[in-house]
Design a protein around this motif. Sequence first.
Motif, PDB file in Angstrom:
ATOM      1  N   LYS A 137      44.057  17.656 -70.982  1.00 15.12           N
ATOM      2  CA  LYS A 137      44.964  16.572 -70.643  1.00 15.12           C
ATOM      3  C   LYS A 137      44.299  15.236 -70.945  1.00 15.12           C
ATOM      4  O   LYS A 137      43.074  15.121 -70.929  1.00 15.12           O
ATOM      5  N   ALA A 138      45.139  14.252 -71.216  1.00 17.14           N
ATOM      6  CA  ALA A 138      44.651  12.902 -71.499  1.00 17.14           C
ATOM      7  C   ALA A 138      45.042  11.981 -70.351  1.00 17.14           C
ATOM      8  O   ALA A 138      46.209  11.930 -69.955  1.00 17.14           O
ATOM      9  N   GLU A 139      44.070  11.265 -69.821  1.00 16.80           N
ATOM     10  CA  GLU A 139      44.313  10.303 -68.758  1.00 16.80           C
ATOM     11  C   GLU A 139      43.503   9.048 -69.060  1.00 16.80           C
ATOM     12  O   GLU A 139      42.284   9.143 -69.293  1.00 16.80           O
ATOM     13  N   ASN A 140      44.172   7.942 -69.083  1.00 13.68           N
ATOM     14  CA  ASN A 140      43.496   6.662 -69.313  1.00 13.68           C
ATOM     15  C   ASN A 140      42.603   6.688 -70.550  1.00 13.68           C
ATOM     16  O   ASN A 140      41.454   6.274 -70.526  1.00 13.68           O
ATOM     17  N   ASN A 141      43.138   7.242 -71.616  1.00 18.08           N
ATOM     18  CA  ASN A 141      42.433   7.303 -72.901  1.00 18.08           C
ATOM     19  C   ASN A 141      41.161   8.159 -72.824  1.00 18.08           C
ATOM     20  O   ASN A 141      40.178   7.893 -73.522  1.00 18.08           O
ATOM     21  N   HIS A 142      41.151   9.161 -71.956  1.00  9.21           N
ATOM     22  CA  HIS A 142      39.999  10.053 -71.763  1.00  9.21           C
ATOM     23  C   HIS A 142      40.516  11.489 -71.643  1.00  9.21           C
ATOM     24  O   HIS A 142      41.445  11.756 -70.889  1.00  9.21           O
ATOM     25  N   TRP A 143      39.906  12.402 -72.372  1.00 14.39           N
ATOM     26  CA  TRP A 143      40.318  13.812 -72.336  1.00 14.39           C
ATOM     27  C   TRP A 143      39.515  14.569 -71.292  1.00 14.39           C
ATOM     28  O   TRP A 143      38.318  14.334 -71.104  1.00 14.39           O
ATOM     29  N   SER A 144      40.186  15.532 -70.640  1.00 20.92           N
ATOM     30  CA  SER A 144      39.526  16.418 -69.692  1.00 20.92           C
ATOM     31  C   SER A 144      40.259  17.743 -69.657  1.00 20.92           C
ATOM     32  O   SER A 144      41.356  17.871 -70.199  1.00 20.92           O
ATOM     33  N   VAL A 145      39.662  18.725 -69.024  1.00 17.73           N
ATOM     34  CA  VAL A 145      40.268  20.038 -68.887  1.00 17.73           C
ATOM     35  C   VAL A 145      41.287  19.987 -67.767  1.00 17.73           C
ATOM     36  O   VAL A 145      40.974  19.510 -66.660  1.00 17.73           O
ATOM     37  N   ALA A 146      42.488  20.440 -68.067  1.00 14.28           N
ATOM     38  CA  ALA A 146      43.540  20.492 -67.052  1.00 14.28           C
ATOM     39  C   ALA A 146      43.339  21.755 -66.221  1.00 14.28           C
ATOM     40  O   ALA A 146      43.144  22.830 -66.756  1.00 14.28           O
ATOM     41  N   ILE A 147      43.385  21.623 -64.940  1.00 20.99           N
ATOM     42  CA  ILE A 147      43.143  22.766 -64.063  1.00 20.99           C
ATOM     43  C   ILE A 147      44.427  23.478 -63.749  1.00 20.99           C
ATOM     44  O   ILE A 147      45.459  22.997 -63.616  1.00 20.99           O
TER      45      ILE A 147
END
Length: 147
Positions: A137-147
């Motif tokens: 997922k992308a949040e505030n122009n930062h990618w992370s793993v969606a749980i």
Amino acid sequence: MSYHYAECGLSYIHLADGYNTEVIDEVTYVGVENVHGLHQLIAKNITVKKSPLLGEEVRFLRIECGMSQKNLAEILGVDSQTVARWEKDQTAIPRTSDAALRSIYLESVDTNSKISFFLNLLAESEEVEVIQQLTLKAENNHWSVAI
């Protein structure tokens, strides 16, 4: 009386206590308390000694790191037969490889270490894990793993 703890693969280890013996059918069996802790203490003493590693110490540290000769060879950039020759005292381990092996062991017991992560990864290289799905997922122009 002390017990010569040859089972660890080192010729010079003797236990003052922390072991028990039992004779069954004229065969003597020896039990050692907290083998894991004992091996950690042995390895710590090996890693801080000033003299070069002996072949049996190279083998002991490699095994305590959970590595095959091939794994250690790959990490140190040598052939697995070179590691075998070090362990048999056929050739001396170069000082840089000696220091690297000591460091690898010390890092392997520090479970929070990044090097420890990669050592475990190498030790588990035979296991194959297939990612079935990885959702990001992308949040505030930062990618992370969606749980």
